[in-house]
Design a protein around this motif. Structure first.
Motif, PDB file in Angstrom:
ATOM      1  N   ILE A  19      35.776  15.340 -26.850  1.00 32.07           N
ATOM      2  CA  ILE A  19      34.855  15.209 -25.720  1.00 32.07           C
ATOM      3  C   ILE A  19      33.596  16.036 -25.966  1.00 32.07           C
ATOM      4  N   ARG A  20      33.755  17.240 -26.507  1.00 28.86           N
ATOM      5  CA  ARG A  20      32.579  18.058 -26.825  1.00 28.86           C
ATOM      6  C   ARG A  20      31.670  17.332 -27.814  1.00 28.86           C
ATOM      7  N   PHE A  21      32.276  16.752 -28.866  1.00 30.34           N
ATOM      8  CA  PHE A  21      31.493  16.048 -29.879  1.00 30.34           C
ATOM      9  C   PHE A  21      30.785  14.841 -29.272  1.00 30.34           C
TER      10      PHE A  21
ATOM     11  N   VAL B 261      39.014  18.106 -18.485  1.00 25.51           N
ATOM     12  CA  VAL B 261      39.906  18.265 -19.640  1.00 25.51           C
ATOM     13  C   VAL B 261      40.337  19.722 -19.779  1.00 25.51           C
ATOM     14  N   GLN B 262      39.401  20.650 -19.613  1.00 32.68           N
ATOM     15  CA  GLN B 262      39.738  22.073 -19.713  1.00 32.68           C
ATOM     16  C   GLN B 262      40.698  22.501 -18.606  1.00 32.68           C
TER      17      GLN B 262
ATOM     18  N   CYS C 123      42.818  18.896 -28.938  1.00 29.22           N
ATOM     19  CA  CYS C 123      42.109  17.954 -29.820  1.00 29.22           C
ATOM     20  C   CYS C 123      41.194  17.044 -29.006  1.00 29.22           C
ATOM     21  N   PHE C 124      41.687  16.601 -27.842  1.00 29.04           N
ATOM     22  CA  PHE C 124      40.881  15.724 -26.991  1.00 29.04           C
ATOM     23  C   PHE C 124      39.651  16.458 -26.473  1.00 29.04           C
TER      24      PHE C 124
ATOM     25  N   SER D 234      49.767  20.307 -25.035  1.00 27.14           N
ATOM     26  CA  SER D 234      48.653  21.260 -25.115  1.00 27.14           C
ATOM     27  C   SER D 234      47.830  21.046 -26.378  1.00 27.14           C
ATOM     28  N   CYS D 235      48.513  20.779 -27.492  1.00 18.27           N
ATOM     29  CA  CYS D 235      47.815  20.529 -28.756  1.00 18.27           C
ATOM     30  C   CYS D 235      46.975  19.266 -28.668  1.00 18.27           C
ATOM     31  N   CYS D 236      47.546  18.208 -28.062  1.00 16.02           N
ATOM     32  CA  CYS D 236      46.809  16.944 -27.915  1.00 16.02           C
ATOM     33  C   CYS D 236      45.583  17.136 -27.033  1.00 16.02           C
TER      34      CYS D 236
END
Length: 665
Positions: A516-518, A473-474, A511-512, A506-508
């Motif tokens: 994923i971190r959570f 994702v990053q 947020c994604f 980029s904003c989406c």
């Protein structure tokens, strides 16, 4: 007297709430019970004794993939060290495209500007030494240089002052073809002859300018040297502030939360009252019979009155919704407060836990120092050459080299996410041990080492799996930023639609990434508790969060507010103490030029330590809540009404009169 909290092995008989769990319980026996939404879910009865000890290696394939990825990263690094030339990348280039200090210019390491104005960036030459003289009588008449297509001679044939006057008159540098102005200079970055005389050509810099700026910079650096003892002590002060904040959180969490809610409701009430008063004010203007208002004023008052009338209705609705919502979630707010207090108690009992993020930060700092150093070699593997129109290099890469660069970026992200995953798993596993051990009546520091052992012995593959998803994702976010940069570089700012689309993407993705971190953090908690693989743990964590969404929302919301306040308080208090010390103690105040720069440095240090310290707090809150939900479900499975293994702070919440009445009902 409180007993020492020991990690309880699950092969012993545990008696909880008149329910006996023995080793004879089937290792795979799962009981199905309904959750709060009426859906059925399976709970392993062995979890009543705490994190399972009967576990095996999980996600081995992903672990092997991670090892292969590390091997590829090492291979790329070795290739870069042997073939990359970052020194060429940082060198200055003459108009012929040859680097100063390399190849035919090997004896001429410094770039010199033949004329210090106009197109001086293009009219350069490589010299052996930068001209540096004390007075005009000792100015050299020539320089030792390597001539090029634009500067064909290094003999002095212009005076900087006269040349500037001619340039100001003609506004063209064509008249300076083949000219070389010799001016006093100093070496900048060990590569460029910086034209000191250029500043003296302008009236604005005769009395002040770069010298003043350098004096200020020198003063700031000297301030850091003079206050270094106080700066070192600020580390200990920030650390102490973190411990004090945990203590006050344990005592005052409820007071702070309810005070915040009261102030929020008070603000809503004041806003509603103000809107109502504005509505009445404009009604008085509309109903005025004295004739003191014009037709235009009355017309505007009519429009404003309608606006405030509807706004008053909306504010009344918000107030009613807030009060009703507060009544409905009253116990959940109290649960969130109890979870926050419990998390603080867990960190207090496992005091060594506060060093886990500190060690992780040191490891990550070493990783990124190595990554940045090696990245310069990886990027410099391509063909490096000068353009002739700029003193900077241009790098051309083959398709394979571009793939190496992108994988090196991805590999750095993956290893970084893996180290953070180990950090979060150790914190989560330690909190799980603490929650189920003797109702949280103490702390056993062996839980930290046992958690670290489990992370590498059993679940390194699962942690690599979760960090892989986060790294992908990053990387997508970085690719989107690269595409946006290239698009703006080619099309400029004309294509508004493409720019807007890329920014939305980029904003989406941002947020994604947070989602994923959570999810990863809660999956690590589930792995620490149940020993499942990553996919099963993530699925179970998501189902638990979904079925207890209000609890998680409140705990994360209130806990997030406490974490933010904690960062702010630790940073500000540390800064205030430091400022008081260096401005009142004679040892410091008589030596420093200004307290501003040292205070900025101390604030950054304190904030960084606060972020590390409070990261334990956030992970502990999530872990305590998940353990509480499992404890609650397991107790209901055995005929109880609520959690039975919870620590004393959560037990206080359950023993409130309204909760006792609920149990009796």
């Amino acid at each position: 007297m409180r007993k020492n909290n020991k990690v309880q092995p699950t092969n012993q008989i545990q008696v909880v709430g008149q329910v006996t769990i023995s080793p004879e319980v089937s290792q795979k026996g799962l009981t199905t019970i309904p959750d709060q939404q009426g859906n059925k879910k399976q709970i392993d009865p062995r979890l009543i004794a705490g994190p399972l000890t009967d576990r095996g290696c999980t996600d081995i394939l992903c672990l092997l993939l991670f090892i292969v990825g590390i091997a590829i990263l090492v291979f790329i690094s070795q290739e870069a060290y042997s073939k990359g030339e970052p020194k060429r990348l940082l060198a200055m280039y003459d108009p012929n495209g040859v680097a100063c200090g390399f190849d035919t210019n090997v004896d001429y390491p410094y770039l010199y500007f033949a004329i210090p104005f106009g197109d001086y960036f293009n009219r350069t030459v490589c010299v052996k030494e930068c001209p540096l003289y004390l007075d005009e009588y000792k100015k050299p008449n020539s320089l030792v240089c390597q001539p090029n297509t634009l500067v064909k001679s290094c003999e002095k044939n212009c005076d900087p002052a006269n040349a500037l006057k001619s340039y100001a008159t003609s506004n063209s540098t064509d008249i300076f073809k083949d000219f070389l102005c010799i001016f006093n200079s100093s070496i900048l970055f060990d590569r460029v002859c910086y034209p000191d005389a250029l500043l003296a050509l302008f009236d604005n810099y005769k009395d002040y300018g770069s010298q003043f700026a350098m004096d200020v910079l020198t003063g700031y650096i000297e301030d850091l040297t003079q206050t270094k003892e106080a700066i070192y002590c600020s580390f200990a002060v920030a650390f102490l502030m973190g411990i004090i904040y945990l203590f006050f959180t344990r005592l005052l969490a409820g007071v702070l939360v309810w005070t915040s809610i009261f102030l929020f409701l008070l603000g809503l009430g004041f806003g509603t009252f103000w809107c109502h008063q504005q509505d009445l004010y404009y009604q008085d203007i509309m109903n005025d019979k004295t004739g003191q208002y014009t037709v235009e004023q009355i017309s505007k008052a009519s429009d404003n009155q309608i606006t405030f009338q509807y706004l008053t209705y909306v504010m009344y609705g918000i107030c009613a919704f807030a009060v009703i919502g507060l009544i409905c979630i009253f116990n959940k707010i109290r649960l969130a407060i109890a979870v926050i207090k419990t998390a603080a108690m867990c960190v207090k009992d496992h005091f060594l836990l506060i060093f886990v993020p500190q060690v992780t930060a040191i490891v990550l700092a070493g990783l990124w120092f190595w990554w940045i150093y090696t990245a310069s070699y990886v990027y410099a593997v391509g063909e490096i050459k000068g353009t002739g129109s700029s003193p900077f290099a241009e790098v051309t890469h083959t398709q394979l080299q571009i793939q190496y660069i992108w994988y090196f970026i991805f590999g750095g992200l993956w290893v970084n996410a893996f180290i953070q995953a180990i950090n979060n798993f150790v914190i989560a596993s330690t909190c799980c041990f603490w929650y189920f051990a003797q109702q949280g009546a103490g702390g056993d520091e062996r839980a930290i080492s046992q958690s670290l052992y489990r992370a590498f012995r059993y679940h390194a593959g699962s942690l690599a799996f979760g960090s892989l998803i986060l790294a992908i994702v990053q990387l997508i976010r970085i690719i989107l930023e690269y595409v946006r940069y290239q698009t703006e570089k080619v099309a400029g700012s004309e294509n508004k639609v493409v720019k807007c689309l890329l920014k939305c993407l980029s904003c989406c993705m941002a947020c994604f990434e947070r989602f994923i971190r959570f999810l990863n953090n809660n999956a690590y908690i589930m792995i620490a508790l149940t020993g499942k693989n990553f996919c099963s743990a993530a699925k179970a964590a998501f189902e638990t969060i979904w079925s207890n969404s209000m609890r998680f929302a409140l705990v994360n919301g209130i806990g997030g507010a406490f974490i933010f306040v904690g960062k702010f308080c630790i940073s500000i208090v540390t800064l205030m103490i430091f400022y008081y010390v260096i401005t009142t103690m004679d040892y410091f105040k008589e030596k420093i030029f200004s307290p501003v720069f040292p205070c900025i440095v101390v604030f950054i240090i304190a904030y960084a330590l606060a972020v590390l310290f409070m990261s334990i707090y956030g992970m502990a809150c999530d872990t305590v809540l998940l353990c509480f939900i499992f404890d609650e479900d397991l107790n209901k499975q055995n005929g109880g009404m609520s959690a039975s293994r919870c620590p004393e702070t959560l037990k206080e919440f359950l023993e409130q009169p309204e909760m006792a009445n609920l149990k009796q009902a």
